[in-house]
Motif scaffolding. Structure first.
Motif, PDB file in Angstrom:
ATOM      1  N   MET A   1       0.839  -1.170   0.000  1.00 58.70           N
ATOM      2  CA  MET A   1       0.000   0.000   0.000  1.00 58.70           C
ATOM      3  C   MET A   1       0.891   1.241   0.000  1.00 58.70           C
ATOM      4  N   ARG A   2       0.426   2.254  -0.676  1.00 61.05           N
ATOM      5  CA  ARG A   2       1.225   3.464  -0.850  1.00 61.05           C
ATOM      6  C   ARG A   2       1.228   4.317   0.416  1.00 61.05           C
ATOM      7  N   CYS A   3       2.436   4.814   0.747  1.00 61.13           N
ATOM      8  CA  CYS A   3       2.598   5.646   1.940  1.00 61.13           C
ATOM      9  C   CYS A   3       3.707   6.667   1.694  1.00 61.13           C
ATOM     10  N   PHE A   4       4.193   7.295   2.760  1.00 56.12           N
ATOM     11  CA  PHE A   4       5.233   8.314   2.646  1.00 56.12           C
ATOM     12  C   PHE A   4       6.640   7.777   2.898  1.00 56.12           C
ATOM     13  N   GLU A   6      10.259   6.003   2.262  1.00 59.07           N
ATOM     14  CA  GLU A   6      11.218   6.195   1.171  1.00 59.07           C
ATOM     15  C   GLU A   6      10.898   5.298  -0.028  1.00 59.07           C
ATOM     16  N   GLN A   7      10.516   4.060   0.236  1.00 58.44           N
ATOM     17  CA  GLN A   7      10.200   3.135  -0.850  1.00 58.44           C
ATOM     18  C   GLN A   7       8.782   3.328  -1.391  1.00 58.44           C
ATOM     19  N   LYS A   8       8.011   4.250  -0.807  1.00 62.62           N
ATOM     20  CA  LYS A   8       6.656   4.625  -1.257  1.00 62.62           C
ATOM     21  C   LYS A   8       5.602   3.539  -1.108  1.00 62.62           C
ATOM     22  N   GLU A   9       5.954   2.452  -0.437  1.00 61.83           N
ATOM     23  CA  GLU A   9       5.005   1.373  -0.241  1.00 61.83           C
ATOM     24  C   GLU A   9       5.318   0.669   1.067  1.00 61.83           C
ATOM     25  N   THR A  10       4.271   0.231   1.745  1.00 57.23           N
ATOM     26  CA  THR A  10       4.470  -0.461   3.015  1.00 57.23           C
ATOM     27  C   THR A  10       3.761  -1.797   3.018  1.00 57.23           C
ATOM     28  N   PHE A  11       4.329  -2.708   3.780  1.00 58.86           N
ATOM     29  CA  PHE A  11       3.717  -4.013   4.007  1.00 58.86           C
ATOM     30  C   PHE A  11       3.560  -4.255   5.511  1.00 58.86           C
ATOM     31  N   ASP A  12       3.853  -3.202   6.296  1.00 57.47           N
ATOM     32  CA  ASP A  12       3.783  -3.257   7.759  1.00 57.47           C
ATOM     33  C   ASP A  12       2.714  -2.266   8.204  1.00 57.47           C
ATOM     34  N   ALA A  21     -10.174   9.825  10.870  1.00 57.75           N
ATOM     35  CA  ALA A  21      -9.146   9.159  10.064  1.00 57.75           C
ATOM     36  C   ALA A  21      -9.587   7.752   9.694  1.00 57.75           C
ATOM     37  N   ASP A  22      -9.062   7.264   8.583  1.00 57.31           N
ATOM     38  CA  ASP A  22      -9.269   5.866   8.235  1.00 57.31           C
ATOM     39  C   ASP A  22      -8.452   5.023   9.208  1.00 57.31           C
ATOM     40  N   PRO A  23      -8.864   3.786   9.462  1.00 56.92           N
ATOM     41  CA  PRO A  23      -8.241   3.017  10.545  1.00 56.92           C
ATOM     42  C   PRO A  23      -6.979   2.223  10.200  1.00 56.92           C
ATOM     43  N   ILE A  24      -6.406   2.400   9.012  1.00 56.27           N
ATOM     44  CA  ILE A  24      -5.198   1.660   8.665  1.00 56.27           C
ATOM     45  C   ILE A  24      -4.044   2.649   8.479  1.00 56.27           C
ATOM     46  N   TRP A  25      -2.907   2.325   9.121  1.00 61.11           N
ATOM     47  CA  TRP A  25      -1.747   3.215   9.154  1.00 61.11           C
ATOM     48  C   TRP A  25      -0.488   2.452   8.769  1.00 61.11           C
ATOM     49  N   CYS A  26       0.479   3.170   8.211  1.00 59.24           N
ATOM     50  CA  CYS A  26       1.805   2.609   7.986  1.00 59.24           C
ATOM     51  C   CYS A  26       2.554   2.644   9.311  1.00 59.24           C
ATOM     52  N   VAL A  27       3.123   1.527   9.719  1.00 58.31           N
ATOM     53  CA  VAL A  27       3.874   1.459  10.969  1.00 58.31           C
ATOM     54  C   VAL A  27       5.153   2.292  10.875  1.00 58.31           C
ATOM     55  N   GLU A  28       5.774   2.288   9.711  1.00 67.90           N
ATOM     56  CA  GLU A  28       7.072   2.948   9.551  1.00 67.90           C
ATOM     57  C   GLU A  28       6.974   4.481   9.553  1.00 67.90           C
ATOM     58  N   CYS A  29       6.152   5.048   8.670  1.00 67.35           N
ATOM     59  CA  CYS A  29       6.116   6.512   8.528  1.00 67.35           C
ATOM     60  C   CYS A  29       4.917   7.159   9.215  1.00 67.35           C
TER      61      CYS A  29
END
Length: 112
Positions: A1-4, A6-12, A21-29
């Motif tokens: 899924m697209r996020c902020f 560096e690699q523009k995508e997260t799997f975490d 807010a929507d209930p799904i977040w990127c753990v990294e950014c």
């Protein structure tokens, strides 16, 4: 899924409700991911939106206090969040790591 990230995508991912807010977040950014862009069924997306919209209903925002049955409401919200997290894991398969972050906000308020 697209996020902020560096690699523009997260799997975490993290499942966490928050006001507006929507209930799904990127753990990294920490990016709040657009639920409409997730590869989930429309039924599960609706359940997630409904669940997230109930976040904080146990707080009287005007008085900045938890309502009388607020702790039970928050606990039920967290129980439902665990169930929805498991359903999300099933629909997304093993491609994503998803953790649930329960609400603990009720413990920080005084009871009315």
């Amino acid at each position: 899924m697209r996020c902020f990230c560096e690699q523009k995508e997260t799997f975490d991912l993290k499942m966490e409700a928050d006001v507006g807010a929507d209930p799904i977040w990127c753990v990294e950014c920490g990016c709040n991911l657009d639920l409409e862009e997730t590869p989930l069924s429309n039924e599960l997306k609706k359940e997630l939106i409904d669940w997230a919209s109930m976040y904080g209903k146990w707080i009287d925002w005007d008085l900045d206090k938890i309502i009388s049955n607020g702790i039970q409401m928050e606990e039920e919200h967290n129980r439902q969040g665990v169930i929805l997290t498991e359903q999300t894991k099933q629909e997304l398969g093993g491609k994503y790591r998803i953790t649930f972050s329960p609400s603990t906000m009720g413990r920080s308020y005084n009871t009315l």
